[in-house]
Design a protein around this motif. Sequence first.
Motif, short mmCIF file in Angstrom:
data_model
loop_
_atom_site.label_atom_id
_atom_site.label_comp_id
_atom_site.label_asym_id
_atom_site.label_seq_id
_atom_site.Cartn_x
_atom_site.Cartn_y
_atom_site.Cartn_z
N SER A 1 0.85 -1.19 0.00
CA SER A 1 0.00 0.00 0.00
C SER A 1 0.89 1.24 0.00
CB SER A 1 -0.94 0.00 1.21
OG SER A 1 -0.22 -0.02 2.41
N TYR A 2 0.39 2.32 -0.52
CA TYR A 2 1.12 3.58 -0.69
C TYR A 2 2.44 3.36 -1.41
CZ TYR A 2 -2.23 5.33 2.72
OH TYR A 2 -3.37 5.67 3.37
N PRO A 3 2.42 2.75 -2.61
CA PRO A 3 3.67 2.44 -3.30
C PRO A 3 4.50 3.67 -3.68
CG PRO A 3 1.82 2.12 -4.76
CD PRO A 3 1.25 2.37 -3.40
N TYR A 4 3.87 4.81 -3.88
CA TYR A 4 4.61 6.00 -4.27
C TYR A 4 5.43 6.57 -3.11
CZ TYR A 4 0.69 8.41 -2.08
OH TYR A 4 -0.26 8.84 -1.21
N ARG A 5 5.23 6.05 -1.90
CA ARG A 5 6.01 6.47 -0.73
C ARG A 5 7.08 5.44 -0.35
NH1 ARG A 5 1.19 8.66 3.22
NH2 ARG A 5 0.48 10.32 1.85
N ILE A 6 7.30 4.47 -1.21
CA ILE A 6 8.28 3.41 -0.94
C ILE A 6 9.44 3.53 -1.93
CG2 ILE A 6 8.67 0.92 -0.91
CD1 ILE A 6 5.68 0.59 -0.26
N ARG A 7 10.65 3.51 -1.39
CA ARG A 7 11.85 3.50 -2.21
C ARG A 7 12.55 2.17 -2.00
NH1 ARG A 7 14.14 8.95 -3.55
NH2 ARG A 7 15.81 7.59 -4.22
N ILE A 8 12.85 1.49 -3.09
CA ILE A 8 13.49 0.18 -3.01
C ILE A 8 14.76 0.22 -3.84
CG2 ILE A 8 13.28 -2.27 -3.52
CD1 ILE A 8 10.35 -2.07 -2.92
N GLY A 9 15.87 -0.22 -3.23
CA GLY A 9 17.17 -0.22 -3.91
C GLY A 9 17.28 -1.33 -4.94
N ARG A 10 18.47 -1.49 -5.45
CA ARG A 10 18.74 -2.50 -6.47
C ARG A 10 18.96 -3.88 -5.85
NH1 ARG A 10 22.57 -0.02 -11.08
NH2 ARG A 10 21.00 1.39 -11.90
N TYR A 11 18.65 -4.89 -6.64
CA TYR A 11 18.86 -6.29 -6.26
C TYR A 11 18.16 -6.65 -4.95
CZ TYR A 11 22.37 -5.55 -9.81
OH TYR A 11 23.00 -5.20 -10.97
N VAL A 12 16.87 -6.34 -4.91
CA VAL A 12 16.04 -6.63 -3.75
C VAL A 12 15.04 -7.70 -4.13
CG1 VAL A 12 14.31 -5.67 -2.18
CG2 VAL A 12 16.30 -4.32 -2.79
N THR A 13 14.79 -8.64 -3.22
CA THR A 13 13.78 -9.66 -3.40
C THR A 13 12.76 -9.54 -2.28
OG1 THR A 13 15.36 -11.17 -4.43
CG2 THR A 13 13.35 -12.14 -3.55
N ILE A 14 11.49 -9.49 -2.64
CA ILE A 14 10.41 -9.46 -1.65
C ILE A 14 9.64 -10.76 -1.81
CG2 ILE A 14 8.38 -8.23 -0.84
CD1 ILE A 14 9.56 -5.73 -2.22
N ASN A 15 9.64 -11.57 -0.77
CA ASN A 15 9.08 -12.92 -0.85
C ASN A 15 7.60 -12.97 -0.53
OD1 ASN A 15 11.44 -14.32 -1.64
ND2 ASN A 15 12.22 -14.13 0.44
#
Length: 93
Positions: free
Chosen positions: A62-76
């Motif tokens: 939720s609220y994806p525009y407020r999330i910053r995710i770096g490179r080479y990340v895995t969300i399980n």
Amino acid sequence: MKTWKSEQISIFDLVYHAVFYTIYGVVKYISPPIGNILRSIVMHLFFNRWSKVRISEGVSISYPYRIRIGRYVTINEGSSISGYGHVSIGDNV
């Protein structure tokens, strides 16, 4: 990054989330490898920062525009991320 006035946030949030949840709801449970590609495309469109991220099926966001995710990340699978308070995930996580 654009900043929003308090009276604009509720209208923006409503429209943004309606569009995001409609599109993400379709690709959320599609099995890999096609699902991974589709989820990555959708997330790239809606996230503040999204690069070289793998997201498994069944992840709640939720609220994806407020999330910053770096490179080479895995969300399980089974993870839940709320960007309401501005979330930042570093590289190689």
